[in-house]
Design an enzyme around this catalytic site. Sequence first.
Site, PDB file in Angstrom:
ATOM      1  CG  HIS A   1      63.754  57.560  41.778  1.00  0.00           C
ATOM      2  ND1 HIS A   1      64.593  57.222  40.854  1.00  0.00           N
ATOM      3  CD2 HIS A   1      62.607  56.958  41.500  1.00  0.00           C
ATOM      4  CE1 HIS A   1      64.118  56.542  40.029  1.00  0.00           C
ATOM      5  NE2 HIS A   1      62.738  56.101  40.462  1.00  0.00           N
TER       6      HIS A   1
ATOM      7  CG  ASN B   1      58.848  49.257  41.737  1.00  0.00           C
ATOM      8  OD1 ASN B   1      59.724  49.061  42.333  1.00  0.00           O
ATOM      9  ND2 ASN B   1      59.087  50.233  40.708  1.00  0.00           N
TER      10      ASN B   1
ATOM     11  CD  GLU C   1      61.664  52.824  39.248  1.00  0.00           C
ATOM     12  OE1 GLU C   1      61.571  54.010  38.913  1.00  0.00           O
ATOM     13  OE2 GLU C   1      60.747  52.073  39.045  1.00  0.00           O
TER      14      GLU C   1
ATOM     15  CD  GLU D   1      55.595  55.993  40.570  1.00  0.00           C
ATOM     16  OE1 GLU D   1      54.735  56.554  40.158  1.00  0.00           O
ATOM     17  OE2 GLU D   1      57.081  55.962  40.495  1.00  0.00           O
TER      18      GLU D   1
ATOM     19  CG  ASP E   1      67.927  58.005  40.498  1.00  0.00           C
ATOM     20  OD1 ASP E   1      67.162  58.100  41.500  1.00  0.00           O
ATOM     21  OD2 ASP E   1      67.359  57.955  39.344  1.00  0.00           O
TER      22      ASP E   1
HETATM   23  C1  XIL Z   1      60.790  57.624  34.129  1.00  0.00           C
HETATM   24  C2  XIL Z   1      61.931  57.625  32.830  1.00  0.00           C
HETATM   25  O1  XIL Z   1      63.128  57.397  33.363  1.00  0.00           O
HETATM   26  C3  XIL Z   1      61.640  58.598  32.042  1.00  0.00           C
HETATM   27  O2  XIL Z   1      62.456  58.474  30.967  1.00  0.00           O
HETATM   28  C4  XIL Z   1      60.242  58.921  31.498  1.00  0.00           C
HETATM   29  O3  XIL Z   1      60.158  59.948  30.656  1.00  0.00           O
HETATM   30  C5  XIL Z   1      59.374  58.892  32.634  1.00  0.00           C
HETATM   31  O4  XIL Z   1      59.359  57.713  33.610  1.00  0.00           O
HETATM   32  N1  XIL Z   1      59.348  55.952  38.423  1.00  0.00           N
HETATM   33  C6  XIL Z   1      59.056  54.839  37.896  1.00  0.00           C
HETATM   34  C7  XIL Z   1      59.875  54.982  36.375  1.00  0.00           C
HETATM   35  O5  XIL Z   1      58.601  53.741  37.927  1.00  0.00           O
HETATM   36  O6  XIL Z   1      59.199  54.385  35.324  1.00  0.00           O
HETATM   37  C8  XIL Z   1      60.029  56.141  36.270  1.00  0.00           C
HETATM   38  O7  XIL Z   1      60.931  56.255  34.992  1.00  0.00           O
HETATM   39  C9  XIL Z   1      60.768  57.074  37.178  1.00  0.00           C
HETATM   40  C10 XIL Z   1      59.943  57.141  38.423  1.00  0.00           C
END
Ligand code: XIL
Length: 298
Positions: free
Chosen positions: A205, A169, A232, A127, A234
């Site tokens: 996401h 990422n 990641e 990020e 969802d």
């Molecule tokens: C999130 C986790 O799912 C949570 O449990 C934590 O509180 C915050 O981080 N992008 C990412 C992940 O790269 O590491 C994040 O994970 C979600 C967004």
Amino acid sequence: GTTLKAAAAEKGRYFGAAVATGKLSDGQYVGILNREFNSVVAENEMKWDATEPQQGRFTYTGGDRLVSHARANGMSVRGHALLWHAQQPGWAQNMSGSALRNAAINHVTQVATHFRGQIHSWDVVNEAFADGGSGARRDSNLQRTGNDWIEAAFRAARAADPGAKLCYNDYNTDGINAKSTGIYNMVRDFKARGVPIDCVGFQSHLGTSLAGDYQANLQRFADLGVDVQITELDVMTGPNQANIYAAVTRACLAVARCTGVTVWGVRDSDSWRGSDDALLFDRSGNKKAAYNAVLDTL
Ligand code: XIL
């Protein structure tokens, strides 16, 4: 295949899930994890705050637990994440300049060395680009140490674990837009200058629609000579959830260098997105329509 991992393996891909190691004592959770997934990533336990809570004092308890669960069950492990502006320990949040740069590179070296040989892909940097139309780097304490912090991190990771694929990422990179193009230009520059980078992770996401050029965006990165991974995934619940899961799966299968998909949790009750009910299994551990859509697409 009758499971996600078997169906994905038939297509030469892995299918993974983010794991909270505290849940490895939940029988239902572990049952689904071991049946359906052949790759895991630590949801939090390999982040900077978890692994170096005090400067120079490293704790690998959670990460080691995940790695041993993976080894015992034939799963590969994604490493997440060596450097990120978020979830830094307090001591690092309060640092700047060359002291922070040295601490950050030491962190990369120590953590990648500890897990050397155990990680198939590391998110070396997470990020680092800004949202919106600038296409620029995100402002952060790490960025303020100098624009070359990302390449320094990748070089340190390569030296520490030469066998791991090294990924950049990020999120909001789900189509061809200013942010994904900024990252694209960085990867192209790294490849041209020999900075070691092997893969780009697309967090994915997602909300209630998917960019029409999702696959084309993956393909343009692959055409630079890096692997791409959905890291990641969802998706917001609703009438399009199953279709979006299927479309992401289809896009990965259509891009030869897309090596696998990871969903960010197992059951809706495990998700960081709470009431979005964004995952493939419901709160009772039952397969959702989104699960069947992914399995049918694989
Ligand atoms: C999130 C986790 O799912 C949570 O449990 C934590 O509180 C915050 O981080 N992008 C990412 C992940 O790269 O590491 C994040 O994970 C979600 C967004």
